[in-house]
Design a protein around this motif. Structure first.
Motif, short mmCIF file in Angstrom:
data_model
loop_
_atom_site.label_atom_id
_atom_site.label_comp_id
_atom_site.label_asym_id
_atom_site.label_seq_id
_atom_site.Cartn_x
_atom_site.Cartn_y
_atom_site.Cartn_z
N SER A 149 0.78 -1.03 0.20
CA SER A 149 -0.40 0.57 -0.50
C SER A 149 1.27 1.31 -0.07
CB SER A 149 -1.19 -0.11 0.98
OG SER A 149 -0.43 -0.32 2.35
N ILE A 150 2.00 1.62 0.59
CA ILE A 150 2.75 2.14 0.53
C ILE A 150 3.75 3.02 -0.36
CG2 ILE A 150 4.89 3.55 2.10
CD1 ILE A 150 2.61 3.26 3.40
N PHE A 151 4.22 0.92 -1.23
CA PHE A 151 4.36 1.45 -2.25
C PHE A 151 3.79 2.20 -3.44
CE2 PHE A 151 6.02 -0.23 -6.42
CZ PHE A 151 7.17 0.23 -6.27
N ALA A 152 2.53 1.64 -3.35
CA ALA A 152 1.11 1.95 -4.59
C ALA A 152 1.15 3.57 -4.50
CB ALA A 152 0.16 1.14 -4.36
N ARG A 153 1.10 4.04 -3.80
CA ARG A 153 0.83 5.04 -2.59
C ARG A 153 1.94 6.41 -3.17
NH1 ARG A 153 1.45 6.66 3.06
NH2 ARG A 153 3.77 6.92 2.46
N GLU A 154 3.48 5.34 -3.13
CA GLU A 154 4.59 6.88 -3.91
C GLU A 154 4.63 6.28 -5.04
OE1 GLU A 154 6.21 8.20 -2.01
OE2 GLU A 154 5.14 8.18 -0.29
N TRP A 155 4.08 5.37 -5.83
CA TRP A 155 4.18 5.17 -7.20
C TRP A 155 3.09 6.33 -8.08
CZ3 TRP A 155 3.11 0.10 -9.70
CH2 TRP A 155 3.63 -0.22 -11.58
N GLN A 156 1.92 6.38 -6.97
CA GLN A 156 0.79 7.30 -7.70
C GLN A 156 2.11 8.98 -7.79
OE1 GLN A 156 -2.25 6.51 -5.49
NE2 GLN A 156 -2.68 4.83 -7.39
N LYS A 157 2.90 8.80 -6.24
CA LYS A 157 3.17 10.63 -6.44
C LYS A 157 4.46 10.73 -7.53
CE LYS A 157 2.45 10.75 -1.45
NZ LYS A 157 3.52 10.76 -0.54
N MET A 158 4.98 10.00 -7.88
CA MET A 158 5.88 10.37 -8.63
C MET A 158 5.13 9.64 -9.72
SD MET A 158 7.87 6.66 -7.57
CE MET A 158 8.48 6.35 -6.45
N THR A 159 4.45 8.72 -10.67
CA THR A 159 3.33 9.39 -12.12
C THR A 159 2.80 9.80 -12.47
OG1 THR A 159 2.30 7.38 -11.17
CG2 THR A 159 3.98 6.58 -12.06
N GLY A 160 1.83 10.65 -11.04
CA GLY A 160 0.98 11.85 -11.43
C GLY A 160 -0.19 11.44 -11.76
N HIS A 161 -0.74 10.26 -11.70
CA HIS A 161 -1.57 9.39 -11.84
C HIS A 161 -3.11 9.97 -10.50
CE1 HIS A 161 0.25 8.32 -15.70
NE2 HIS A 161 0.09 7.48 -15.32
N GLU A 162 -4.27 9.89 -10.83
CA GLU A 162 -5.16 9.62 -10.32
C GLU A 162 -4.70 8.40 -9.17
OE1 GLU A 162 -8.72 10.56 -11.74
OE2 GLU A 162 -8.48 12.24 -12.75
N PRO A 163 -5.66 8.05 -7.95
CA PRO A 163 -5.55 7.22 -7.44
C PRO A 163 -6.29 6.38 -7.93
CG PRO A 163 -5.89 9.40 -5.89
CD PRO A 163 -5.75 9.79 -7.42
N GLU A 164 -5.67 5.20 -7.73
CA GLU A 164 -6.43 4.20 -8.21
C GLU A 164 -6.66 2.97 -7.45
OE1 GLU A 164 -3.86 2.04 -10.87
OE2 GLU A 164 -4.58 3.54 -12.98
N GLY A 165 -7.72 1.79 -7.69
CA GLY A 165 -8.07 1.12 -6.24
C GLY A 165 -7.14 0.33 -6.00
#
Length: 89
Positions: free
Chosen positions: A59-75
């Motif tokens: 969950s933490i890795f996914a949150r940081e990945w979304q920050k890096m890519t700039g995409h909207e949060p996914e499920g």
């Protein structure tokens, strides 16, 4: 996959996270050492150099990945599926 089905949040090691992000081990270690929510195992021993080992929950890795890519949060299910596919390669 069994952990995901049971609802347990599996974790990544620093080399696994570095391989997914295509970063060096040391860059991933520096980056994730400053992120909140990372599990740090630290055992100082007498007369020996203390060493910290990190485990990164999905969950933490996914949150940081979304920050890096700039995409909207996914499920969470979509992100876990992508991470599992990336780790199998």
């Amino acid at each position: 996959n069994l952990l995901l089905e049971l609802g347990v949040d599996p974790s990544l090691t620093v080399p696994e996270a570095a391989a997914i992000l295509r970063w060096s081990y040391w860059k991933a270690r520096r980056y994730f050492s400053q992120v909140d929510g990372i599990c740090v195992s630290y055992r100082p021993k007498r007369y020996k150099r203390p060493y910290r080992s990190f485990t990164i929950p999905f969950s933490i890795f996914a949150r940081e990945w979304q920050k890096m890519t700039g995409h909207e949060p996914e499920g969470a299910d979509v992100i876990r599926h992508r991470l599992v596919l990336a780790m199998q390669k």
